[in-house]
Each structure stands twice: as C-alpha cells, then as structure tokens.
Design a protein around this motif. Structure first.
Motif, short mmCIF file in Angstrom:
data_model
loop_
_atom_site.label_atom_id
_atom_site.label_comp_id
_atom_site.label_asym_id
_atom_site.label_seq_id
_atom_site.Cartn_x
_atom_site.Cartn_y
_atom_site.Cartn_z
N PRO A 64 10.55 -0.52 -2.50
CA PRO A 64 10.30 -1.53 -3.98
C PRO A 64 10.29 -1.11 -5.22
CG PRO A 64 8.39 -1.66 -2.50
CD PRO A 64 9.65 -0.63 -1.91
N SER A 65 10.84 -1.53 -6.14
CA SER A 65 10.64 -0.84 -7.59
C SER A 65 9.21 -1.22 -7.94
CB SER A 65 11.49 -1.84 -8.36
OG SER A 65 12.93 -1.41 -8.38
N PRO A 66 8.68 -0.20 -8.66
CA PRO A 66 7.14 -0.19 -8.82
C PRO A 66 6.92 -1.13 -9.95
CG PRO A 66 8.41 1.66 -10.12
CD PRO A 66 9.40 0.74 -9.18
N THR A 67 5.69 -1.56 -9.97
CA THR A 67 5.06 -2.70 -11.07
C THR A 67 3.75 -2.17 -11.40
OG1 THR A 67 4.15 -4.03 -9.13
CG2 THR A 67 6.30 -4.85 -10.04
N SER A 68 3.28 -2.49 -12.65
CA SER A 68 1.95 -2.22 -12.85
C SER A 68 0.62 -2.53 -12.19
CB SER A 68 1.63 -2.66 -14.53
OG SER A 68 1.61 -3.86 -14.44
N ALA A 69 1.00 -3.43 -11.07
CA ALA A 69 -0.01 -3.78 -10.07
C ALA A 69 0.56 -4.34 -8.90
CB ALA A 69 -1.09 -4.92 -10.62
N PRO A 70 -0.28 -4.36 -7.75
CA PRO A 70 0.16 -4.71 -6.61
C PRO A 70 0.55 -6.17 -6.67
CG PRO A 70 -1.77 -3.71 -6.10
CD PRO A 70 -1.76 -3.84 -7.89
N ALA A 71 1.48 -6.76 -6.22
CA ALA A 71 1.97 -8.20 -6.18
C ALA A 71 0.89 -9.11 -5.62
CB ALA A 71 3.11 -8.61 -5.21
N PRO A 72 0.35 -10.26 -6.19
CA PRO A 72 -0.85 -10.83 -5.80
C PRO A 72 -0.51 -11.76 -4.33
CG PRO A 72 0.43 -12.28 -7.65
CD PRO A 72 1.05 -10.55 -7.37
N GLU A 73 -1.79 -12.08 -3.68
CA GLU A 73 -1.36 -12.67 -2.51
C GLU A 73 -1.13 -14.31 -2.97
OE1 GLU A 73 -1.33 -12.22 0.90
OE2 GLU A 73 -1.65 -9.96 0.30
N ALA A 74 -0.32 -15.09 -2.05
CA ALA A 74 -0.07 -16.34 -2.43
C ALA A 74 -1.28 -17.10 -2.07
CB ALA A 74 1.02 -16.90 -1.69
N ALA A 75 -1.73 -18.22 -2.96
CA ALA A 75 -2.81 -18.94 -2.88
C ALA A 75 -2.64 -19.90 -1.41
CB ALA A 75 -3.10 -19.83 -3.95
#
Length: 428
Positions: free
Chosen positions: A20-31
C-alpha cells in the motif's frame, strides 16, 4: 475531515502485488455501525417495491430491470462511499491517490466488460450495445472544468449527489435542486453553446479493434495507478477516514461499509448490466434536464420549442413518460438504494441547520454542474466513466480537465466556509 495528533507512521505491509502507498499515520479503525433505522428502511423498501411493480406493469420488464439495477447501484455507491469529488479533492489537496486508484479499478473493469459486450454485439430486450463517444471541442473543455468546480462547491458529483440525497443529507438536496436548474437552463439556452467548435469523436476501437482499445485503456490506467502511487509516496498524506461499519463478513455486506475495491467491482458489473439491458452506458445528468423541462411544461412553458428538445433523440425523451426513461429510472433507483443502504447501516438521517454559506455553495455548485454536464455531453459517469470505458478519447480529456477544475474549486471552497484536507489532519 478531522484534525488529530498524528500517530507514528507504520511501514507499508505487502498484501498483494504492490504494497500500500504510505500515509502519515495508520488508517483508522471504522467505528461500529449504529443500530438499524427501521422506519426509514421500511419506507425505502416499500417505495422501491411499489415503484418497481408499477414500472414493470405500466412500461414492461426492461424499464423494471433498469430501476432494479439503479437500486443496486445506489446500494453499492453508499456502502462503499464510492466518491469522485472526494477522491479528486484528496489527490489535489494532499496527494492521497487512494480514491483515484479505486477509479482505475472501476474504469478498467468496466472497460473490460464493455469490450466484451460491445465487441460481441451482446444485448438484452433487443438492444444493440454501442460505445459512449463525445466530440472533442470547446464545450468539452469548458463543461468539464465548470463541472469540477461545481462538484467541489456542491459537495458531490452526479452519482454522489443522488446517493447522498437518498441517505438524507439535506445540504445535497440543495445541490440536486441547483443541478436540475443548471441542466434546464443549459437545455433552454442550447443555441448559445450547441455550435461550439469541435472535432469528431475519437474511439480507439475504430482504429485498433476492441482488443487493441482495451489494451490501450488498461495500459493508460496502469500508468495512472503508478503515477498516483509515486505522488503519494512523495507527499505522505493523511489516510482516508473510515465510515462506520458492522462487524463480521455477512453483516458488513448488508450493513456496510465496503472496501473501495469491492464497490468498484460491484459498480462495474451493474454498469455493464445497464449496457446489456439498454444498449447504452450508465448515465446520470440527462434526466435532470428532462425533469426540469417537464416541470417547465407543467407550469405552462413550452420546452418542446427549445432547440435542445427538437433534436429527434431528445424530442423522443421529452415526449415519453419519466418512468420509462432509462436515465430517470436508474437515477431514482440510486436514491432508493442509497436510502435502503443508509438505513440498514444505521446512518440515515436528515441534517438540519445548514449554514447559509454552505447552502449558497450547494446551489451554486449544482447549477455549475448542470451547465457543465450539458456542455461536456456528460458528467463523471456519462463522460468520464462511460467515455474511458468505451475507449473514447473524450473521457480521458474530461478527466484531465476535471483535475484542473478541482484545483480551482478547492481555492473557492474557503470563501463558502468549506474546508480542504491538510497534511497535518488525522484523516482526509
């Protein structure tokens, strides 16, 4: 879009052919998804069943099937939150190409299905499938640019407007109203723009055959994916936010949210089915001009005298009932399907207290999209998706110009109190 202290970035984990392409933080968990909204769900189901039964009885199986396909499109659009407006906004504002890569999957899958269907001449109900091709000229350039500016102000694209209205978002109801007004104004003033200079359509299959056309399209989409990954790697944007979702595979299918890739595949299959049933690609915006013109006629006007509706094909659409019109049926179906999906997911709601600047932006954005779609011969579905999937050059030009219009629209949004994603946001 929310702002939160950035979490420590994690190295991308390879789960497929590419990491996956990097992001500045991990993807958040869905509520967790809220409880089912039973009353809106029951109302939406009753409307869907009653309207399908009426259309089937009054106009036949073909319109009835198109309405059902529209309902399926609405479910798929809402559960996957498949957006065009937000995808382009995230790409231009912070360099997150997640949404654009989902577009590439949708476009590539749809193009493959279109090549198989049109290339073999396969159709149902006696239909003969044909590609969606548009002229290359000033109307395409101006229309695509205006449409992209409008969708950033209005908060949704053509398909997004419909599924947002179905889910109860009152701000987007204003966008839809502006959309209908703009489409009707463009039809009324067809004489001002109908003869803008243009070259004939360029369809790759006319020169390369359907196999060659598909190969060129897939190679171009692969390049889009690779470039978007390179841009994202350099800019390291915030991740895309996750909508509420039910737990468990079956519950997630029924109550959302779906991964973007799943949404892309479902939409491609349903869009291919629309082509099979009707002979034409899935579209959105021609119905808005029809609805507005029908209203003008009901109020005592004479839209049949407008040059736009004197074109034989358009005249047949205006003379016929709305519930026998292909695009009107799929549009209505999308709103019903989105209402079902939103209520099942527990998130159907009527938003109140819309700020006046947001309301002005919604109406203005809708008007610009309505005018732009008519000038360009289509929207993000009828020109961008259907054009590229058909191997028509005008779809690629529409998409490229829309990126420029998105850039301009992002710079107008703050004047209406609308925010844009920023690199330091927790999610975009």
């Amino acid at each position: 879009m929310t702002t939160a202290p950035p979490a420590e970035a994690q190295p991308p984990v390879r789960t497929g052919l590419l990491p996956p392409s990097p992001t500045s933080a991990p993807a958040p968990e869905a509520a967790p998804a809220p409880a089912v909204r039973w009353l809106p769900l029951a109302v939406a189901l009753v409307i869907g069943l009653a309207l399908t039964g009426y259309v089937w009885a009054a106009h036949g199986a073909k319109p009835g099937v198109l309405l059902l396909l529209g309902i399926g499109l609405g479910v798929g659009l809402f559960h996957s939150r498949f957006g065009f407006t937000s995808a382009w906004r995230q790409l231009i504002a912070v360099g997150n190409g997640t949404g654009l890569r989902a577009h590439a999957l949708l476009l590539g899958t749809t193009a493959t299905l279109f090549a198989l269907i049109i290339g073999t001449g396969t159709g149902l109900f006696g239909s003969v499938p044909a590609p969606s091709a548009g002229p290359l000229g000033a109307g395409l350039l101006v229309g695509a640019f205006l449409f992209a500016v409008g969708m950033q102000l209005g908060g949704a694209c053509a398909s997004g407007t419909l599924f947002a209205v179905g889910s109860g978002q009152s701000t987007i109801v204003l966008t839809l109203g502006g959309f209908i007004v703009g489409s009707t104004l463009a039809a009324w003033q067809y004489g001002l723009w109908g003869d803008l200079p243009a070259f004939d359509p360029v369809v790759f299959s006319d020169h390369l055959g359907w196999g060659g056309s598909l190969a060129v399209t897939l190679m171009a989409l692969a390049a889009v994916v690779l470039i978007s990954r390179r841009v994202q790697s350099r800019r390291n944007p915030p991740p895309v936010g996750a909508p509420p979702s039910a737990r468990g595979t079956l519950a997630r299918v029924v109550r959302g949210s779906w991964p973007l890739a799943a949404g892309a595949l479902v939409l491609a299959v349903l869009g291919g089915a629309v082509l099979l049933v009707s002979g034409g690609a899935w579209g959105i915006t021609s119905a808005f001009a029809l609805w507005g013109s029908k209203l003008v006629g009901a109020l005592g006007g004479s839209p049949e005298s407008w040059a736009f509706w004197q074109d034989p094909k358009n005249a047949q659409q205006l003379a016929g009932p709305v519930l026998a019109d292909k695009t009107s049926l799929t549009d209505l179906g999308i709103m019903i399907g989105a209402a079902v999906a939103a209520a099942a997911g527990g998130v159907w709601t009527l938003h109140r207290g819309v700020p006046w600047r947001t309301a002005v932006a919604a109406v203005l954005g809708g008007v610009l999209m309505g005018i732009g779609a008519r000038l360009a011969g289509g929207c993000n579905i009828g020109a961008y998706l259907a054009g590229i999937a058909s191997g028509s050059l005008h779809g690629w030009i529409w998409g490229a110009v829309a990126l420029g219009g998105t850039w301009a629209g992002l710079r107008l949004r703050p004047y209406f109190g609308l925010g844009n994603p920023k690199p330091g946001d927790g999610v975009c």
